[in-house]
Design a protein around this motif. Structure first.
Motif, mmCIF file in Angstrom:
data_model
loop_
_atom_site.group_PDB
_atom_site.id
_atom_site.type_symbol
_atom_site.label_atom_id
_atom_site.label_comp_id
_atom_site.label_asym_id
_atom_site.label_seq_id
_atom_site.Cartn_x
_atom_site.Cartn_y
_atom_site.Cartn_z
ATOM 1 N N GLN A 264 50.479 50.176 35.189
ATOM 2 C CA GLN A 264 49.692 48.970 34.983
ATOM 3 C C GLN A 264 50.606 47.826 34.583
ATOM 4 N N SER A 265 50.544 46.730 35.325
ATOM 5 C CA SER A 265 51.274 45.508 34.985
ATOM 6 C C SER A 265 50.688 44.370 35.788
ATOM 7 N N ASP A 266 51.097 43.134 35.461
ATOM 8 C CA ASP A 266 50.556 41.979 36.174
ATOM 9 C C ASP A 266 51.240 41.750 37.514
ATOM 10 N N SER A 267 52.130 42.659 37.909
ATOM 11 C CA SER A 267 52.777 42.530 39.216
ATOM 12 C C SER A 267 52.315 43.602 40.196
ATOM 13 N N ILE A 268 51.250 44.330 39.843
ATOM 14 C CA ILE A 268 50.716 45.390 40.703
ATOM 15 C C ILE A 268 49.349 44.972 41.227
ATOM 16 N N LEU A 269 49.120 45.173 42.512
ATOM 17 C CA LEU A 269 47.820 44.864 43.110
ATOM 18 C C LEU A 269 46.765 45.818 42.564
ATOM 19 N N GLU A 270 45.645 45.270 42.120
ATOM 20 C CA GLU A 270 44.554 46.098 41.618
ATOM 21 C C GLU A 270 43.897 46.825 42.787
ATOM 22 N N GLY A 271 44.008 48.139 42.791
ATOM 23 C CA GLY A 271 43.509 48.928 43.906
ATOM 24 C C GLY A 271 42.056 49.325 43.721
ATOM 25 N N ILE A 272 41.220 48.997 44.666
ATOM 26 C CA ILE A 272 39.800 49.343 44.588
ATOM 27 C C ILE A 272 39.611 50.836 44.809
#
Length: 367
Positions: A264-272
């Motif tokens: 988890q970080s602000d550089s990872i795409l949130e995967g549905i």
């Protein structure tokens, strides 16, 4: 198609102008193409288009014959990469109806991507309507075979002819569709992963959390390197050597106590797909943790037996167990458990209407 005024948002449905493709494939031609669909190589007869301008906002919604686009050589997307996209599937259920999976989440993610790339935010209601519109004309393209679906690709780009560095004042939104089968050859078999230590896909404060073409362009060279090393995919690290994601999928780790950890970080795409699989795991009683996980923790955890399973997940592939992690001077065999494929079976059963949709994730598109 039943579309009415939404009192919660104040939005009325768009009035789409529909131009039928006079050169559309015949039923026999379509059946031949659907017999063995390959990912992203065959496209349906139509596409959706909505214009946006600073002056008029969203306007001129239409359904058109699938075809080439005409762009001015000075179009901003060609020079500054102001572009975003989404990936979502339509599934044929046993009764012939057509459904999609959590489209509101894709619509919201498109909005977040647009915000980061200084593009206009398409209302979620209009995003979902655009999916309904293409199914209304090309619903016969949704295949019914095992692991088959119609992959929908909404995308948005800056089309203003202007070479100044600022957000474009004219933007185009499209939806195209492609019948697909399994993403990886051989289906959900274990894949081999190449560890990229020389290249990064994103940086802190960058565009990693947006679904934009530049992130994928940055992954192509290391992905080619992975192929040269005999691997199926590449995994990236951040500046602190923490695991980020693969070229197009999230990564999930299963520990021996049943805990599931995902980077988890602000550089990872949130995967549905990832979030949905994690919810199904929570339903089963698993503890789920989102945190940083270093490449050293990954390797040491596998070596010690603390990590009992590693898998990748995303819209296209759904779930891919990771069977091997390979680097410049090592090859780590990965433990293969049963959770990844069990979660995959549960999720796809929900998507194809074979299992109860307890969370209300499915939406019928052809009604």
């Amino acid at each position: 198609m039943s579309l009415t005024y939404d009192p919660d948002t104040g939005l009325a449905p768009l009035e789409f102008a529909v131009t039928k493709n006079l050169a559309a494939k015949s039923p026999a031609e379509r059946a031949e193409l659907l017999a063995k669909p390959a990912f992203g190589t065959t496209f349906t007869d139509h596409m959706v288009h909505i214009c946006w301008s600073l002056e008029h906002g969203w306007h001129r919604p239409s359904v058109l014959p699938y075809g080439k686009l005409s762009l001015d050589p000075a179009a901003a997307v060609l020079h500054y990469g102001q572009e975003i996209f989404e990936g979502i599937k339509a599934y044929r259920h046993a009764d012939g109806s057509i459904h999609t999976f959590r489209p509101d989440q894709n619509g919201r993610r498109l909005q977040r991507s647009a915000r980061r790339l200084a593009l206009p935010e398409l209302p979620v209601e209009h995003f979902i309507q655009s999916l309904r519109e293409i199914i209304a004309v090309d619903g016969e393209w949704v295949p019914s075979g095992d692991d088959q679906s119609l992959y929908l690709r909404p995308f948005m780009f800056a089309r203003e002819a202007f070479l100044g560095v600022r957000p474009a004042h004219k933007v185009a939104y499209y939806v195209i569709a492609s019948p697909v089968g399994a993403y990886f050859k051989g289906g959900a078999k274990p894949v081999s992963i190449w560890l990229s230590e020389e290249y990064s896909r994103a940086g802190k404060g960058g565009t990693g959390a947006a679904k934009t073409g530049g992130n994928y362009a940055a992954s192509l060279l290391p992905q080619a390197e992975a192929y040269e090393e005999g691997c199926d995919q590449v995994v990236f690290l951040d500046q602190d050597r923490n695991v980020e994601e693969l070229g197009g999928m999230n990564v999930v780790f299963v520990y021996k106590d049943g805990t599931i950890v995902t980077p988890q970080s602000d550089s990872i795409l949130e995967g549905i797909t990832r979030d949905s699989l994690l919810q199904l795991a929570i339903d089963r009683g698993h503890k789920v943790v989102g945190r940083a996980i270093s490449i050293d923790e990954w390797r040491q955890g596998v070596a010690s037996g603390d990590i009992v399973e590693v898998f990748a997940c995303g819209t296209a592939a759904v779930v891919a167990p990771i069977g091997e992690l390979k680097g410049r001077d090592f090859i780590d065999e990965q433990p293969l458990g049963s959770l990844a494929l069990s979660l995959r079976e549960e999720l796809t059963d929900i998507q194809y209407g074979r299992r109860e949709d307890r969370h209300g994730w499915m939406l019928r598109l052809d009604a």
